[in-house]
Design a protein around this motif. Structure first.
Motif, PDB file in Angstrom:
ATOM      1  N   ALA A 196      68.084  84.576  95.066  1.00 46.65           N
ATOM      2  CA  ALA A 196      67.915  83.710  93.896  1.00 46.65           C
ATOM      3  C   ALA A 196      68.357  84.424  92.625  1.00 46.65           C
ATOM      4  O   ALA A 196      69.069  83.847  91.791  1.00 46.65           O
ATOM      5  CB  ALA A 196      66.457  83.271  93.781  1.00 46.65           C
ATOM      6  N   MET A 197      67.964  85.678  92.480  1.00 44.61           N
ATOM      7  CA  MET A 197      68.363  86.438  91.287  1.00 44.61           C
ATOM      8  C   MET A 197      69.877  86.630  91.252  1.00 44.61           C
ATOM      9  O   MET A 197      70.489  86.577  90.180  1.00 44.61           O
ATOM     10  CB  MET A 197      67.651  87.786  91.252  1.00 44.61           C
ATOM     11  CG  MET A 197      66.172  87.680  90.940  1.00 44.61           C
ATOM     12  SD  MET A 197      65.344  89.280  90.726  1.00 44.61           S
ATOM     13  CE  MET A 197      65.408  89.946  92.367  1.00 44.61           C
ATOM     14  N   GLY A 198      70.475  86.822  92.407  1.00 50.59           N
ATOM     15  CA  GLY A 198      71.922  86.969  92.463  1.00 50.59           C
ATOM     16  C   GLY A 198      72.638  85.705  92.053  1.00 50.59           C
ATOM     17  O   GLY A 198      73.622  85.738  91.307  1.00 50.59           O
ATOM     18  N   HIS A 199      72.142  84.577  92.507  1.00 46.97           N
ATOM     19  CA  HIS A 199      72.781  83.301  92.172  1.00 46.97           C
ATOM     20  C   HIS A 199      72.545  82.901  90.720  1.00 46.97           C
ATOM     21  O   HIS A 199      73.324  82.139  90.150  1.00 46.97           O
ATOM     22  CB  HIS A 199      72.316  82.206  93.135  1.00 46.97           C
ATOM     23  CG  HIS A 199      72.750  82.451  94.539  1.00 46.97           C
ATOM     24  ND1 HIS A 199      74.076  82.480  94.924  1.00 46.97           N
ATOM     25  CD2 HIS A 199      72.050  82.727  95.654  1.00 46.97           C
ATOM     26  CE1 HIS A 199      74.164  82.731  96.203  1.00 46.97           C
ATOM     27  NE2 HIS A 199      72.942  82.896  96.673  1.00 46.97           N
TER      28      HIS A 199
ATOM     29  N   GLU B  44      67.878  93.444  83.552  1.00 47.95           N
ATOM     30  CA  GLU B  44      66.942  92.720  82.683  1.00 47.95           C
ATOM     31  C   GLU B  44      67.653  92.050  81.512  1.00 47.95           C
ATOM     32  O   GLU B  44      67.239  90.977  81.070  1.00 47.95           O
ATOM     33  CB  GLU B  44      65.854  93.664  82.189  1.00 47.95           C
ATOM     34  CG  GLU B  44      64.959  94.165  83.305  1.00 47.95           C
ATOM     35  CD  GLU B  44      63.958  95.207  82.843  1.00 47.95           C
ATOM     36  OE1 GLU B  44      63.860  95.477  81.631  1.00 47.95           O
ATOM     37  OE2 GLU B  44      63.257  95.751  83.707  1.00 47.95           O
ATOM     38  N   ASN B  45      68.711  92.672  81.016  1.00 46.88           N
ATOM     39  CA  ASN B  45      69.446  92.075  79.901  1.00 46.88           C
ATOM     40  C   ASN B  45      70.125  90.771  80.317  1.00 46.88           C
ATOM     41  O   ASN B  45      70.115  89.790  79.570  1.00 46.88           O
ATOM     42  CB  ASN B  45      70.473  93.060  79.340  1.00 46.88           C
ATOM     43  CG  ASN B  45      69.813  94.244  78.669  1.00 46.88           C
ATOM     44  OD1 ASN B  45      68.759  94.102  78.053  1.00 46.88           O
ATOM     45  ND2 ASN B  45      70.418  95.407  78.808  1.00 46.88           N
ATOM     46  N   LYS B  46      70.703  90.743  81.499  1.00 50.66           N
ATOM     47  CA  LYS B  46      71.323  89.508  81.991  1.00 50.66           C
ATOM     48  C   LYS B  46      70.274  88.422  82.178  1.00 50.66           C
ATOM     49  O   LYS B  46      70.507  87.258  81.876  1.00 50.66           O
ATOM     50  CB  LYS B  46      72.050  89.764  83.318  1.00 50.66           C
ATOM     51  CG  LYS B  46      73.323  90.561  83.193  1.00 50.66           C
ATOM     52  CD  LYS B  46      73.991  90.704  84.547  1.00 50.66           C
ATOM     53  CE  LYS B  46      75.293  91.461  84.443  1.00 50.66           C
ATOM     54  NZ  LYS B  46      75.971  91.562  85.752  1.00 50.66           N
ATOM     55  N   MET B  47      69.106  88.840  82.694  1.00 55.64           N
ATOM     56  CA  MET B  47      68.031  87.876  82.898  1.00 55.64           C
ATOM     57  C   MET B  47      67.580  87.307  81.556  1.00 55.64           C
ATOM     58  O   MET B  47      67.462  86.092  81.398  1.00 55.64           O
ATOM     59  CB  MET B  47      66.851  88.525  83.610  1.00 55.64           C
ATOM     60  CG  MET B  47      65.700  87.579  83.885  1.00 55.64           C
ATOM     61  SD  MET B  47      64.280  88.369  84.663  1.00 55.64           S
ATOM     62  CE  MET B  47      63.650  89.361  83.332  1.00 55.64           C
ATOM     63  N   LEU B  48      67.335  88.175  80.585  1.00 56.34           N
ATOM     64  CA  LEU B  48      66.882  87.709  79.267  1.00 56.34           C
ATOM     65  C   LEU B  48      67.939  86.855  78.572  1.00 56.34           C
ATOM     66  O   LEU B  48      67.610  85.856  77.935  1.00 56.34           O
ATOM     67  CB  LEU B  48      66.501  88.891  78.393  1.00 56.34           C
ATOM     68  CG  LEU B  48      65.245  89.656  78.815  1.00 56.34           C
ATOM     69  CD1 LEU B  48      65.056  90.910  77.983  1.00 56.34           C
ATOM     70  CD2 LEU B  48      64.033  88.762  78.732  1.00 56.34           C
TER      71      LEU B  48
ATOM     72  N   LEU C  75      71.775  90.048  88.628  1.00 57.12           N
ATOM     73  CA  LEU C  75      71.966  91.340  89.281  1.00 57.12           C
ATOM     74  C   LEU C  75      73.201  92.042  88.738  1.00 57.12           C
ATOM     75  O   LEU C  75      74.196  91.396  88.395  1.00 57.12           O
ATOM     76  CB  LEU C  75      72.101  91.160  90.796  1.00 57.12           C
ATOM     77  CG  LEU C  75      70.912  90.496  91.501  1.00 57.12           C
ATOM     78  CD1 LEU C  75      71.197  90.370  92.992  1.00 57.12           C
ATOM     79  CD2 LEU C  75      69.622  91.258  91.265  1.00 57.12           C
ATOM     80  N   ASP C  76      73.137  93.369  88.699  1.00 59.73           N
ATOM     81  CA  ASP C  76      74.307  94.140  88.273  1.00 59.73           C
ATOM     82  C   ASP C  76      75.237  94.346  89.468  1.00 59.73           C
ATOM     83  O   ASP C  76      75.005  93.806  90.552  1.00 59.73           O
ATOM     84  CB  ASP C  76      73.881  95.464  87.629  1.00 59.73           C
ATOM     85  CG  ASP C  76      73.120  96.388  88.567  1.00 59.73           C
ATOM     86  OD1 ASP C  76      73.134  96.174  89.793  1.00 59.73           O
ATOM     87  OD2 ASP C  76      72.496  97.344  88.064  1.00 59.73           O
ATOM     88  N   ASP C  77      76.260  95.155  89.277  1.00 63.02           N
ATOM     89  CA  ASP C  77      77.249  95.380  90.335  1.00 63.02           C
ATOM     90  C   ASP C  77      76.669  96.078  91.558  1.00 63.02           C
ATOM     91  O   ASP C  77      77.204  95.948  92.656  1.00 63.02           O
ATOM     92  CB  ASP C  77      78.421  96.205  89.790  1.00 63.02           C
ATOM     93  CG  ASP C  77      79.208  95.449  88.732  1.00 63.02           C
ATOM     94  OD1 ASP C  77      79.169  94.199  88.740  1.00 63.02           O
ATOM     95  OD2 ASP C  77      79.850  96.111  87.896  1.00 63.02           O
TER      96      ASP C  77
END
Length: 100
Positions: A74-77, A89-93, A81-83
């Motif tokens: 789910a987090m990947g989609h 956390e920055n991508k999530m925020l 997630l990073d590489d």
């Protein structure tokens, strides 16, 4: 006496053949990590196809590990997630605070 020797030799040969067969079957079984990898791929494929439920490839996975794989998928989609596959956390925020 001759029949007993043949019988013992035959029984020993059958026992050795049985042990070898069992060992070969056991060694050809997928490892738990192989099962986890297959489950992760099945979850990804299922998500892309819009499917629901537990994929067949995940039936040998422990409940805690399955929950972790589902959360990771789910987090990947969601793009969180990073590489390396770790939570960024920055991508999530960024995705949560974006205005549509």
């Amino acid at each position: 006496m001759k029949h007993r020797t043949i019988l013992v030799a035959s029984a020993a040969a059958l026992a050795v053949a049985g042990i070898i067969t069992g060992l070969v079957i056991w060694l050809n079984q997928p490892s738990y990590n192989d099962t986890l990898d297959a489950c992760a791929k099945a979850l990804d494929t299922q998500y892309k196809a819009g499917g629901h439920g537990k994929p067949g490839a995940c039936h040998g996975v422990k409940d805690d590990d399955y929950t972790t794989l589902v959360a990771n998928a789910a987090m990947g989609h969601l793009g969180w997630l990073d590489d390396d596959g770790n939570l960024d956390e920055n991508k999530m925020l960024d995705s949560v605070t974006e205005t549509p």
